[in-house]
Write an enzyme that holds these catalytic residues in place. Structure first.
Site, short mmCIF file in Angstrom:
data_model
loop_
_atom_site.label_atom_id
_atom_site.label_comp_id
_atom_site.label_asym_id
_atom_site.label_seq_id
_atom_site.Cartn_x
_atom_site.Cartn_y
_atom_site.Cartn_z
N SER A 96 0.74 -1.01 -0.02
CA SER A 96 0.08 -0.12 -0.07
C SER A 96 0.97 1.19 -0.13
CB SER A 96 -1.00 0.17 1.12
OG SER A 96 -1.75 -1.02 1.15
N LYS A 171 -7.25 1.97 -2.64
CA LYS A 171 -6.90 1.42 -1.31
C LYS A 171 -6.98 2.77 -0.30
CE LYS A 171 -5.34 -0.85 2.26
NZ LYS A 171 -4.03 -1.66 2.26
N LYS A 239 0.71 6.15 7.81
CA LYS A 239 1.52 5.99 6.68
C LYS A 239 0.43 6.37 5.43
CE LYS A 239 2.17 2.45 4.59
NZ LYS A 239 1.52 1.57 3.43
#
Length: 292
Positions: A96, A171, A239
């Protein structure tokens, strides 16, 4: 037999590699820590001491790494995947990361004659273990069709969402929804506790109505029990939300609810909770009301 080189055998990568072995693939895995390589070998895969060893004879290479700099280094860097992958091979990045990093990787792959898809996953460790992950896939249609049978060994919802980088964009949207939902489940639970409600029954009632969600089902009990062993760590969600902020600014978007939950997640990491499951956001929200 199709040989798959697998780089990154962490919380998500390890069970994904194991499911590929169960599906009949020849999986050669490498990781920064030897124990994860040993585990793959015990599960029927093969171990490799380096990226070069893992990918040099592979028909397919899969990476599952923590962040964009890790993908840059492991894939594009010196002695990385693209220094050793065979022309005509298929490269699947399940990390990701930032969408622009995925675009850069796809362009570099095309220059080497490698088909590339970005295929980040959702579902956390439990769904990685049982092979029911959701995968949002970016890349060319032919590369997606080549990747789909392999991805079906690790997931049950596999959707081609557009060109390179599109999987990462979806995502990021997923992580926005999940973070907001975790925050609201935490607030609802604190509210129920403040009024002395049977929280097990209360969450069960909420789960049967419009408030029900996968997040409520998966994270409500962890919050009730104050048990935050990691399935997906706060530091990684932090993140992902940083990627959201950067992408939103790039598109000129205002995402006020996303900004709030991003700051709460960042506060949790800053206060030492980064290694906890992201349901540990409950701790931050509880503190705001003087509860624990």
């Amino acid at each position: 037999m199709t040989t798959i080189g697998f780089v990154g055998l962490g919380i998500m990568g390890s069970p994904m590699a194991a499911n590929l072995v169960k599906a009949g693939y020849d999986v050669v895995g490498t990781n920064l820590t030897q124990d994860k390589i040993d585990l793959l070998v015990q599960q029927g895969g093969r171990g490799a001491a380096s990226i070069a060893e893992a990918v040099k004879d592979a028909d397919v290479v899969i990476t599952m790494l923590p962040d964009s700099p890790d993908v840059d280094a492991a894939v594009l860097g010196e002695d990385g995947v693209f220094d050793h992958i065979r022309p005509g091979a298929l490269f699947i990045d399940c990390s990701s990361i930032r969408p622009d990093t995925s675009v850069k990787v796809a362009e570099a792959g095309a220059a080497k004659g490698v088909r590339v898809v970005d295929a980040p996953v959702s579902g956390g460790e439990p769904k990685a273990i049982d092979g029911t992950l959701s995968l949002m896939v970016g890349g060319e249609a032919d590369a997606f069709e080549a990747a789909k049978p392999i991805l079906e060994a690790v997931g049950t919802t596999i959707v081609h969402v557009g060109p390179a980088g599109s999987g990462q964009t979806v995502k990021i949207a997923n992580q926005l929804i999940v973070a907001g939902n975790i925050g609201l489940v935490a607030e609802a639970l604190i509210f129920l506790e403040a009024y002395g409600v049977d929280t097990e029954a209360g969450l069960r009632a909420l789960g049967g109505g419009l408030a029900g969600s996968t997040v409520l089902d998966a994270k409500g009990e962890k919050m009730r029990n104050r048990e935050f062993s990691p399935g997906f760590r706060i530091e990684l969600h932090n993140k992902d939300l940083g990627n959201l902020e950067a992408a939103a600014r790039g598109a000129g978007l205002a995402l006020p609810i996303g900004a709030l939950v991003t700051q709460l997640i960042a506060a949790a990491k800053a206060q030492g909770d980064g290694k906890l499951d992201h349901s540990g956001l409950f701790k931050q929200i509880a503190q705001l009301s003087g509860r624990s």
